[in-house]
Design an enzyme around this catalytic site. Structure first.
Site, PDB file in Angstrom:
ATOM      1  N   CYS A  97       0.845  -1.202   0.000  1.00 10.78           N
ATOM      2  CA  CYS A  97       0.000   0.000   0.000  1.00 10.78           C
ATOM      3  C   CYS A  97       0.877   1.248   0.000  1.00 10.78           C
ATOM      4  O   CYS A  97       1.707   1.449   0.889  1.00 10.78           O
ATOM      5  CB  CYS A  97      -0.914   0.002   1.221  1.00 10.78           C
ATOM      6  N   CYS A 143       0.520   3.399   3.170  1.00  7.86           N
ATOM      7  CA  CYS A 143       1.236   2.803   4.312  1.00  7.86           C
ATOM      8  C   CYS A 143       2.728   3.129   4.201  1.00  7.86           C
ATOM      9  O   CYS A 143       3.380   3.448   5.197  1.00  7.86           O
ATOM     10  CB  CYS A 143       1.035   1.296   4.354  1.00  7.86           C
ATOM     11  N   ASP A 177      -0.902  16.395  -1.794  1.00  3.90           N
ATOM     12  CA  ASP A 177      -1.238  15.490  -2.902  1.00  3.90           C
ATOM     13  C   ASP A 177      -0.235  15.705  -4.031  1.00  3.90           C
ATOM     14  O   ASP A 177       0.135  16.831  -4.363  1.00  3.90           O
ATOM     15  CB  ASP A 177      -2.667  15.760  -3.392  1.00  3.90           C
ATOM     16  N   HIS A 184      -3.822   0.905   8.345  1.00  5.95           N
ATOM     17  CA  HIS A 184      -4.402   0.635   7.030  1.00  5.95           C
ATOM     18  C   HIS A 184      -5.891   0.326   7.156  1.00  5.95           C
ATOM     19  O   HIS A 184      -6.283  -0.775   7.527  1.00  5.95           O
ATOM     20  CB  HIS A 184      -3.694  -0.521   6.325  1.00  5.95           C
ATOM     21  N   ASN A 238     -13.187   9.472  -1.273  1.00  8.16           N
ATOM     22  CA  ASN A 238     -13.768   8.621  -2.306  1.00  8.16           C
ATOM     23  C   ASN A 238     -13.731   7.187  -1.820  1.00  8.16           C
ATOM     24  O   ASN A 238     -12.697   6.719  -1.337  1.00  8.16           O
ATOM     25  CB  ASN A 238     -12.968   8.764  -3.611  1.00  8.16           C
ATOM     26  N   HIS A 280      -6.424   3.045   0.777  1.00  7.27           N
ATOM     27  CA  HIS A 280      -6.073   3.339   2.177  1.00  7.27           C
ATOM     28  C   HIS A 280      -6.828   4.629   2.474  1.00  7.27           C
ATOM     29  O   HIS A 280      -6.593   5.648   1.789  1.00  7.27           O
ATOM     30  CB  HIS A 280      -4.547   3.507   2.306  1.00  7.27           C
ATOM     31  N   HIS A 313      -8.324   8.021   3.022  1.00 11.29           N
ATOM     32  CA  HIS A 313      -7.689   9.340   3.035  1.00 11.29           C
ATOM     33  C   HIS A 313      -8.742  10.404   2.825  1.00 11.29           C
ATOM     34  O   HIS A 313      -9.701  10.210   2.084  1.00 11.29           O
ATOM     35  CB  HIS A 313      -6.592   9.447   1.967  1.00 11.29           C
ATOM     36  N   HIS A 359      -9.222  14.082   1.347  1.00 10.80           N
ATOM     37  CA  HIS A 359      -8.693  15.194   0.554  1.00 10.80           C
ATOM     38  C   HIS A 359      -9.115  16.489   1.235  1.00 10.80           C
ATOM     39  O   HIS A 359     -10.296  16.656   1.580  1.00 10.80           O
ATOM     40  CB  HIS A 359      -9.305  15.205  -0.851  1.00 10.80           C
TER      41      HIS A 359
HETATM   42  P1  5GP Z   1      -8.392   8.898  -4.615  1.00  5.90           P
HETATM   43  O1  5GP Z   1      -8.455   8.887  -6.105  1.00  5.90           O
HETATM   44  O2  5GP Z   1      -8.128   7.509  -4.083  1.00  5.90           O
HETATM   45  O3  5GP Z   1      -9.526   9.585  -3.950  1.00  5.90           O
HETATM   46  O4  5GP Z   1      -7.151   9.801  -4.231  1.00  5.90           O
HETATM   47  C1  5GP Z   1      -5.832   9.358  -4.276  1.00  5.90           C
HETATM   48  C2  5GP Z   1      -4.972  10.591  -4.301  1.00  5.90           C
HETATM   49  O5  5GP Z   1      -3.661  10.199  -3.978  1.00  5.90           O
HETATM   50  C3  5GP Z   1      -4.915  11.271  -5.668  1.00  5.90           C
HETATM   51  O6  5GP Z   1      -5.367  12.607  -5.541  1.00  5.90           O
HETATM   52  C4  5GP Z   1      -3.445  11.173  -6.052  1.00  5.90           C
HETATM   53  O7  5GP Z   1      -2.973  12.329  -6.716  1.00  5.90           O
HETATM   54  C5  5GP Z   1      -2.759  10.960  -4.726  1.00  5.90           C
HETATM   55  N1  5GP Z   1      -1.540  10.176  -4.809  1.00  5.90           N
HETATM   56  C6  5GP Z   1      -1.387   8.976  -5.447  1.00  5.90           C
HETATM   57  N2  5GP Z   1      -0.132   8.537  -5.297  1.00  5.90           N
HETATM   58  C7  5GP Z   1       0.514   9.458  -4.537  1.00  5.90           C
HETATM   59  C8  5GP Z   1       1.849   9.553  -4.040  1.00  5.90           C
HETATM   60  O8  5GP Z   1       2.725   8.699  -4.258  1.00  5.90           O
HETATM   61  N3  5GP Z   1       2.161  10.647  -3.296  1.00  5.90           N
HETATM   62  C9  5GP Z   1       1.240  11.617  -3.023  1.00  5.90           C
HETATM   63  N4  5GP Z   1       1.661  12.653  -2.277  1.00  5.90           N
HETATM   64  N5  5GP Z   1      -0.022  11.565  -3.471  1.00  5.90           N
HETATM   65  C10 5GP Z   1      -0.378  10.495  -4.226  1.00  5.90           C
HETATM   66 ZN    ZN Z   2      -2.286   1.327   3.651  1.00 10.72          ZN
END
Ligand code: 5GP
Ligand code: ZN
Length: 115
Positions: free
Chosen positions: A4, A7, A30, A46, A86, A97, A99, A101
């Site tokens: 992950c 993680c 992000d 996690h 989301n 995992h 999160h 925003h």
């Molecule tokens: P989701 O689409 O799951 O709601 O959001 C995942 C978020 O994680 C996205 O906005 C994406 O830009 C961010 N993200 C994905 N990989 C990484 C990473 O390696 N580092 C950082 N800082 N953000 C990431």
């Molecule tokens: Zn995780």
């Protein structure tokens, strides 16, 4: 979870631009910001997503929101901010995992984070 990405970010195994971390919660920018201010707040533990919140882990969700409120003050988000999570396929969750925003720094309008 060994594979992950969040993680690994929480453990410091993958670099990130961290705003805050403590025993339970990590906040970092992000990698692909959708607003002038866009950071993510995660529990270290996690939890796959909002659908996996239970009485056993919900204290961590409260901690995430305490950190969001603290960072909103510290980062001067007095103009307002949006918190989004989301969950699952229809919401286009890409990292499994939990999160939150946090988006700010402009008028975010009425549109959702994803079209
Ligand atoms: P989701 O689409 O799951 O709601 O959001 C995942 C978020 O994680 C996205 O906005 C994406 O830009 C961010 N993200 C994905 N990989 C990484 C990473 O390696 N580092 C950082 N800082 N953000 C990431
Ligand atoms: Zn995780």
């Amino acid at each position: 979870m060994s594979d992950c990405i969040f993680c690994k970010i929480a453990a410091g195994e993958i670099p990130s631009n961290k705003l805050y971390e403590d025993e339970f919660v990590v906040a970092f920018h992000d990698i692909s910001p959708q607003a002038p201010v866009h950071f993510l707040v995660i529990p270290r533990e996690h939890i796959p997503g909002a659908a996996a919140v239970t009485p056993d882990n919900s204290r961590l969700i409260a901690r995430c929101f305490e950190v969001i409120a603290m960072l909103a003050q510290r980062e001067n988000l007095a103009g307002g901010f949006r918190v989004i999570t989301n969950n699952g396929q229809d919401a286009c969750q890409s990292v499994h995992h939990l999160h939150f925003h946090v988006l700010a720094g402009k008028n975010l309008g009425e549109r959702l984070i994803r079209d």
